[in-house]
Design a protein around this motif. Structure first.
Motif: not given
Length: 513
Positions: A247-264
């Motif tokens: 969950f926290i990894s995905q929170i970190i991903a939301t602070t990066l470029i758009a689409g980071s959560v999807v790629s992860l």
């Protein structure tokens, strides 16, 4: 022992693989219709939140804590004692999870606004999707309870079918929404809820068929429910730690470029597809088997089975890992490179996958080693190991994401999985009396798998350098040639696992003919 493990696992491996393939098809549909965009990220986070609570409550530790106590109840009190335990646990879970769902649905706006980097329409969409899908928590947790009952009676095939039905519902809902030009993300969210209901009600008749009742009985906290809660709490915390980590990894991903959560998420889905070929099926069969060995004090048999399990995981996962490393860009382009999933998203996802893949073998080994702890009810040990793994992963993810972007989160995951493996292996004998021969596992199995896989990797990688008019045919050729080379080199090296797999399938062929 190894042949028995292969034979039992093979019965559900096909269904698990079908489920993983459909899950990947669901991911393809989602990425093509929603893309690596803010809306795509919103759907992924909305689906992750009920999954987090599901793991914290029931499904994540259901089989590992329910099965030993349910078996004890059967052995000491017969079917009536087991039914009382099942009745009490069913209603306890139902009331507790419905309460959690109602509260979380009501406060979804507060939760998402304060935890994630979403704003505007993306935030509104994430709140709506979370409220629709949160009911899945109740449904999938009760489905996991029924799965425990069926697994006790050696029924593995039906629980293996239920994820297939879930994926069919989500895919169908997405396609219907697209055809009728409705909100695709919302349609898929309703598909999740309908799929969860089907997972419950398709298993219920079989639970009743085995002679259990969920309406006739008296609620009793003692002795079995209280006993389960005592061992479940560390297990729940351990499973929760892992999910909080994700969950926290995905929170970190939301602070990066758009689409980071999807790629992860896509990269993680490819890993799960690889693991679903064999690992998921094997660990499903492994737990009830090792529990029975411990109950009879047959420690040597339990040790041998776990040892064979680790070697077999290596035999299947090493070539999958190396094969995906050699073809990652082509695989993602073929299956995901259409619709709204553009070339930029493909490049990011391929990079993420390359950093995820080294952790695949350790994920497989960890799942097998944890079974040994679960069979001995050593949940406190796995809880502390999970806690230290989480701390290392979060620290590494924050640091590496600042250098490598979303690929850094994947690299942190691989490194933390490796660390978890070493901790689980170190404490295994001391806590469970399972004295594994690592010299035999690595010397007689893993090294041979690495040699065969390494030769396969070089050949497949060299093929990718050829210019070919039909890249999809080239990829198919790489896969078939890679399989042929791996099996051929394994045969020349006289790999034990190849021999055992061959003997099992030869016996099945002779039996069918």
């Amino acid at each position: 022992m190894s042949n028995n493990l292969i034979k039992s696992s093979a019965k559900v491996a096909g269904l698990n693989l079908a489920s993983r393939l459909l899950g990947f098809a669901r991911e393809i549909l989602k990425t093509s219709l929603l893309g690596a965009t803010g809306i795509g990220d919103a759907f992924q986070i909305a689906f992750t939140i009920p999954n987090l609570f599901r793991r914290l409550t029931a499904e994540g530790v259901m089989l590992s804590t329910f099965l030993p106590i349910f078996s004890d109840a059967h052995q000491s009190k017969g079917r009536d004692g087991a039914n009382q335990f099942l009745f009490s646990l069913f209603w306890f879970l139902t009331i507790f999870l419905v309460s959690i769902t109602l509260l979380s649905t009501y406060y979804a706006d507060v939760l998402l606004a304060n935890l994630f980097g979403f704003v505007g329409d993306t935030l509104k969409q994430a709140i709506l999707l979370t409220r629709v899908m949160f009911g899945y928590v109740v449904l999938i947790s009760l489905a996991a309870l029924f799965q425990g009952v069926l697994n006790h009676h050696r029924n593995f095939w039906l629980p293996a079918i239920t994820p297939i039905l879930l994926n069919i519902c989500i895919i169908s809902a997405g396609l219907i929404s697209y055809y009728w030009r409705k909100d695709i993300a919302l349609g898929m969210a309703w598909g999740v809820l309908i799929g969860g209901a089907i997972q419950v009600f398709i298993q219920l008749p079989f639970v009743l068929k085995y002679g259990y009742s969920l309406v006739k009985g008296a609620f009793s906290w003692y002795p079995y429910l209280s006993k389960m809660m005592k061992i479940a709490v560390p297990g729940i915390i351990g499973a929760g730690i892992y999910q909080i980590d994700v969950f926290i990894s995905q929170i970190i991903a939301t602070t990066l470029i758009a689409g980071s959560v999807v790629s992860l998420s896509v990269s993680g889905r490819l890993l799960e597809l690889g693991l679903g070929v064999y690992v998921i099926s094997q660990t499903t069969v492994l737990l009830p088997s090792i529990i029975k060995f411990f109950a009879k004090n047959e420690i040597k048999k339990a040790t041998t089975m776990l040892q064979d399990s680790l070697a077999l995981i290596s035999f299947f996962i090493i070539p999958i890992t190396l094969g995906l490393m050699a073809t990652s860009r082509s695989v993602i382009d073929l299956f995901l490179g259409w619709g709204k999933f553009d070339q930029r998203a493909i490049e990011i996802t391929a990079k993420v996958l390359m950093f995820h893949l080294p952790g695949m073998i350790f994920i497989g080994w960890n799942r097998a080693l944890i079974v040994g702890y679960q069979a001995k009810k050593m949940f406190i040990v796995t809880m502390w190991i999970a806690f230290f793994t989480m701390l290392s992963n979060i620290s590494l993810a924050y640091y590496l994401a600042s250098i490598l972007g979303v690929a850094g989160i994947a690299m942190a995951s691989s490194l933390s999985q490796m660390g978890q493996f070493f901790l689980l292996a170190i404490f295994l004998y001391k806590k469970t009396s399972l004295n594994l021969s690592w010299e035999k596992i690595i010397g007689k199995s893993v090294i041979k798998h690495l040699i065969a896989g390494g030769i396969m990797f070089i050949c497949v990688w060299l093929l990718s350098k050829f210019e070919f008019a039909y890249p999809n045919l080239l990829l198919a050729g790489q896969i078939f040639i890679g399989i042929f080379i791996y099996i051929g080199v394994s045969w020349l090296l006289k790999t034990i696992e190849l021999r055992n797999v061959y003997q099992v399938f030869l016996k099945r062929k002779n039996k069918s003919s």
